[in-house]
Enzyme design. Structure first.
Site, PDB file in Angstrom:
ATOM      1  N   GLN A 101      -1.508  -8.794   0.923  1.00  0.00           N
ATOM      2  CA  GLN A 101      -2.572  -9.708   0.516  1.00  0.00           C
ATOM      3  C   GLN A 101      -3.815  -8.947   0.079  1.00  0.00           C
ATOM      4  OE1 GLN A 101      -4.351 -10.944   4.850  1.00  0.00           O
ATOM      5  NE2 GLN A 101      -2.229 -11.566   4.453  1.00  0.00           N
ATOM      6  N   HIS A 178      -3.490  -4.927   1.071  1.00  0.00           N
ATOM      7  CA  HIS A 178      -3.141  -4.429   2.399  1.00  0.00           C
ATOM      8  C   HIS A 178      -2.150  -5.353   3.102  1.00  0.00           C
ATOM      9  CE1 HIS A 178      -6.528  -7.235   2.967  1.00  0.00           C
ATOM     10  NE2 HIS A 178      -5.939  -7.532   4.119  1.00  0.00           N
ATOM     11  N   ARG A 198      -2.365 -14.308  -0.988  1.00  0.00           N
ATOM     12  CA  ARG A 198      -1.073 -13.743  -0.630  1.00  0.00           C
ATOM     13  C   ARG A 198      -0.350 -13.289  -1.900  1.00  0.00           C
ATOM     14  NH1 ARG A 198       0.918 -18.042   1.614  1.00  0.00           N
ATOM     15  NH2 ARG A 198      -0.259 -17.717   3.533  1.00  0.00           N
TER      16      ARG A 198
END
Length: 324
Positions: A101, A178, A198
């Site tokens: 995300q 990350h 996302r």
């Protein structure tokens, strides 16, 4: 006079969660088998932390700010954030990989969603062998290369993977891609925002065969491509009975304190509340003529109008110290 506040944790069940918030951090999960997050201090609407100790018990954090203003958060924080609490403090337990995300920065988040951006940091508490974190890209890439990887399903090949062990600390600016990897339990300090885009969810589906929603287009705009290649791990040297700086940023400052003897803390120079996350140990937090017992997993908010406290450990202890 205000006093140090304890809050009722806000537990979040997640498909990727586990039970280490109970087994490692001594949180009562009742019958929750997949607790992924515990929001320890939150002022987000709908998830306001509620005080559990002292004469202000049962009041929530936002009510405290409305009444006590600068006495609670400090003059500079009140001028900057008004009635909003400037941080969100969590524990996160990942039994499985979290989605890949990205979070928007302040400018994008305010312009499109009327919210804060989300810069965050992670401090690893527990890690299974081989576990790690995905942060940024393993080489410099352009927006077009990123789009091609998303389209072809090869995004994971671009991610930088950091194997981790307890004590490892990472700073993740807004705009950096990350994901928390499976087997990691960590403390998260972040801006007060829940805006998440996302990008990839490891091809997971629910019991009905449905995949979770992705935010592909939003992520294209939010990612800071030049800033996704670099070193995100914070280098530091733990020193017993010393306050060791971890992160200094426009959004929060975090120190590590490992100690087996009394520690006196003075806050005269910072004009801010101070948060302590007790990662290990058992101690008394002494203030004025009172004291508060802290155990592993406890998180306490020291208001700005307390100018000093004393930490007296019964056993060797470890804490994160956080302020704005």
């Amino acid at each position: 006079m205000l006093y140090p506040f304890l809050f009722e944790p806000i537990l979040k069940e997640k498909i990727w969660g586990s039970t280490r918030l109970q087994t490692v951090l001594d949180h009562d999960l009742a019958d929750m088998e997949h607790c992924g997050e515990s929001w320890e201090i939150s002022g987000l609407v709908g998830d306001e932390s509620v005080v559990t100790n002292g004469f202000l018990a049962e009041n929530n954090l936002n009510e405290l700010i409305e009444i006590y203003l600068t006495d609670l958060v400090g003059e500079q924080n009140y001028e900057k954030y008004g009635l909003g609490f400037p941080l969100l403090i969590k524990y996160i337990d990942a039994q499985d990989n979290l989605s890949v995300q990205v979070h928007p920065d302040d400018e994008l988040a305010q312009r499109k969603y009327g919210q804060n951006g989300k810069t965050e940091m992670w401090h690893v508490i527990d890690a299974e062998p081989g576990s790690g974190l995905f942060i940024g890209f393993n080489r410099k890439i352009t927006q077009e290369q990123y789009k091609e990887a998303v389209t072809s399903g090869s995004l994971v090949n671009l991610l930088q993977f950091y194997p981790v062990q307890p004590g490892d600390t990472f700073m993740i600016p807004a705009g950096v891609v990350h994901a928390i990897g499976k087997g990691v339990l960590l403390a998260e300090i972040q801006q007060p925002s829940d805006v998440t885009f996302r990008i990839f969810d490891w091809n997971r589906v629910d019991e009905d065969g449905n995949a979770r929603e992705l935010h592909t287009e939003e992520a294209f705009e939010a990612i800071r491509y030049e800033e996704n290649f670099g070193q995100f791990k914070v280098e530091y040297q733990p020193t017993l009975n010393q306050t060791v700086p971890l992160v200094h940023s426009p959004y929060f400052n975090t120190n590590l304190i490992e100690f087996d003897q009394q520690v006196d803390k003075s806050f005269a120079e910072i004009d801010s509340f101070v948060i302590y996350m007790c990662l290990e140990g058992y101690m008394h937090l002494e203030y004025k003529d009172e004291h508060l017992v802290l155990r592993t997993g406890d998180v306490v908010l020291v208001p700005a109008d307390l100018d000093s406290i004393r930490l007296v450990p019964a056993v060797k202890s470890k804490m994160l110290e956080i302020y704005c």
